[in-house]
Design a protein around this motif. Sequence first.
Motif: not given
Length: 185
Positions: A138-150, A158-163
């Motif tokens: 019942d859960s997904f945990t993503v290891w961050g959201f933006a590539d530059n912060l990974s 991840l899901f968002y680019n560096m911008l």
Amino acid sequence: MSDNDNINLVCQALTDYQKTESERIGFDKVLYKALLKAYVSGTGVVYTFDEDGNYLIDGVGFQAHLYTGDNLETYFTTLEKIGSLGLKVCLTELDVCLGTWENIKPATEANLKIQGQYYYNLVNGILKRVEEGKVNMDSFTVWGFADNLSWRRERSPLFYNMLYQPKYSFYGALQMKEHAGFPEE
């Protein structure tokens, strides 16, 4: 100390505390590796039960640091094997890097489309197995959201680019196939 000795110590530690309202999720790396090794190798997992057949844990944290070159069917087979134990499976630390461990791909338009398709197929395959009752998740945990912060930033996982603009992977995870990098039909 053998793997079995380590497993027994971990399981004993899990039973030595009073269960509260929160679930006991087996995130211990020794237990996790032993569960996977024992179950995937076909030897069966006897380590999750006590001598009376009671579960020692309520679930397993299933990490998902993947690559677009990884075989999803192998991943799903392993997920189903763990799911067949009847334990809750928590998908933790989800990220999908470009290429393979040995051959990292650059963040080109074509590779980002492949990543979007991979995320779409991964999430779709998991949701299908949940609906079919093969996995209790019942859960997904993503290891961050933006590539530059990974921690894996050079692999664009991840899901968002560096911008901070959404990538195809964002839409793939949301099951928006028309925006996930698939060819137009």
